[in-house]
Design an enzyme around this catalytic site. Sequence first.
Site, PDB file in Angstrom:
ATOM      1  N   HIS A   1      -1.411 -10.589  -0.914  1.00 38.91           N
ATOM      2  CA  HIS A   1      -0.633 -10.273  -2.121  1.00 38.91           C
ATOM      3  C   HIS A   1      -1.384  -9.314  -3.048  1.00 38.91           C
ATOM      4  O   HIS A   1      -1.398  -9.486  -4.261  1.00 38.91           O
ATOM      5  CB  HIS A   1      -0.200 -11.550  -2.850  1.00 38.91           C
ATOM      6  CG  HIS A   1       0.889 -12.266  -2.123  1.00 38.91           C
ATOM      7  ND1 HIS A   1       0.637 -13.069  -1.034  1.00 38.91           N
ATOM      8  CD2 HIS A   1       2.224 -12.268  -2.298  1.00 38.91           C
ATOM      9  CE1 HIS A   1       1.778 -13.549  -0.586  1.00 38.91           C
ATOM     10  NE2 HIS A   1       2.762 -13.068  -1.313  1.00 38.91           N
TER      11      HIS A   1
ATOM     12  N   HIS B   1       5.013   0.559  -0.390  1.00 36.18           N
ATOM     13  CA  HIS B   1       5.738  -0.368   0.476  1.00 36.18           C
ATOM     14  C   HIS B   1       4.784  -1.477   0.907  1.00 36.18           C
ATOM     15  O   HIS B   1       3.584  -1.424   0.626  1.00 36.18           O
ATOM     16  CB  HIS B   1       6.313   0.352   1.707  1.00 36.18           C
ATOM     17  CG  HIS B   1       5.282   0.928   2.613  1.00 36.18           C
ATOM     18  ND1 HIS B   1       4.572   2.071   2.309  1.00 36.18           N
ATOM     19  CD2 HIS B   1       4.827   0.509   3.817  1.00 36.18           C
ATOM     20  CE1 HIS B   1       3.732   2.341   3.290  1.00 36.18           C
ATOM     21  NE2 HIS B   1       3.858   1.397   4.225  1.00 36.18           N
TER      22      HIS B   1
ATOM     23  N   CYS C   1       5.811   6.806   4.377  1.00 36.27           N
ATOM     24  CA  CYS C   1       4.742   5.849   4.087  1.00 36.27           C
ATOM     25  C   CYS C   1       3.858   6.257   2.908  1.00 36.27           C
ATOM     26  O   CYS C   1       2.985   5.497   2.494  1.00 36.27           O
ATOM     27  CB  CYS C   1       3.884   5.603   5.322  1.00 36.27           C
ATOM     28  SG  CYS C   1       4.753   4.690   6.592  1.00 36.27           S
TER      29      CYS C   1
ATOM     30  N   HIS D   1       0.845  -1.184   0.000  1.00 33.44           N
ATOM     31  CA  HIS D   1       0.000   0.000   0.000  1.00 33.44           C
ATOM     32  C   HIS D   1       0.887   1.242   0.000  1.00 33.44           C
ATOM     33  O   HIS D   1       2.094   1.164   0.168  1.00 33.44           O
ATOM     34  CB  HIS D   1      -0.963   0.011   1.205  1.00 33.44           C
ATOM     35  CG  HIS D   1      -0.322   0.280   2.529  1.00 33.44           C
ATOM     36  ND1 HIS D   1      -0.999   0.823   3.590  1.00 33.44           N
ATOM     37  CD2 HIS D   1       0.932   0.079   2.991  1.00 33.44           C
ATOM     38  CE1 HIS D   1      -0.208   0.940   4.637  1.00 33.44           C
ATOM     39  NE2 HIS D   1       0.981   0.486   4.299  1.00 33.44           N
TER      40      HIS D   1
ATOM     41  N   HIS E   1       3.737  -4.834   3.893  1.00 34.11           N
ATOM     42  CA  HIS E   1       3.776  -5.357   5.256  1.00 34.11           C
ATOM     43  C   HIS E   1       3.326  -6.809   5.238  1.00 34.11           C
ATOM     44  O   HIS E   1       2.560  -7.226   4.366  1.00 34.11           O
ATOM     45  CB  HIS E   1       2.797  -4.608   6.173  1.00 34.11           C
ATOM     46  CG  HIS E   1       3.075  -3.168   6.336  1.00 34.11           C
ATOM     47  ND1 HIS E   1       4.063  -2.682   7.163  1.00 34.11           N
ATOM     48  CD2 HIS E   1       2.476  -2.076   5.781  1.00 34.11           C
ATOM     49  CE1 HIS E   1       4.056  -1.362   7.119  1.00 34.11           C
ATOM     50  NE2 HIS E   1       3.107  -0.967   6.279  1.00 34.11           N
TER      51      HIS E   1
ATOM     52  N   GLU F   1       0.417  -3.873  11.562  1.00 35.41           N
ATOM     53  CA  GLU F   1       1.298  -3.679  10.402  1.00 35.41           C
ATOM     54  C   GLU F   1       2.693  -4.231  10.678  1.00 35.41           C
ATOM     55  O   GLU F   1       3.372  -4.681   9.772  1.00 35.41           O
ATOM     56  CB  GLU F   1       1.414  -2.197  10.052  1.00 35.41           C
ATOM     57  CG  GLU F   1       0.196  -1.637   9.388  1.00 35.41           C
ATOM     58  CD  GLU F   1       0.429  -0.241   8.815  1.00 35.41           C
ATOM     59  OE1 GLU F   1       1.501   0.367   9.075  1.00 35.41           O
ATOM     60  OE2 GLU F   1      -0.462   0.235   8.125  1.00 35.41           O
TER      61      GLU F   1
END
Length: 117
Positions: free
Chosen positions: A66, A26, A22, A13, A28, A107
Amino acid sequence: MILIKEFEFDAAHNLIHYHGKCERLHGHTYKLVIKLEGTPDKEGMIYDFVELKRVVKARIIDKFDHSYLNDIIEQPTAENIAMYVFNELKDVLKRENCKLYEVEVWETKTSGVVYRG
């Protein structure tokens, strides 16, 4: 009683309404915790863990894992993900003896949010 089931999914996201690192793309490995509040039924269970896993996998994990979360939630912060998950599951998990109590979205190992509707 509170019944607890944990899940994990990997997703990417970026936070488009945020100014900081952010805002860049990137990913998580998220931990999702679903909690139901209720009383055991005649079988002695609040909710069958196998059935709960099936429902959450079909409604949430298969959609999120994914994926690029921005395609699902405009600003996919942990807070907004938790609200989305709660709203997607609250009606389908409601039974005479139980209801969705809380959703946790983590996260990282040290950063998460709790939403109770």
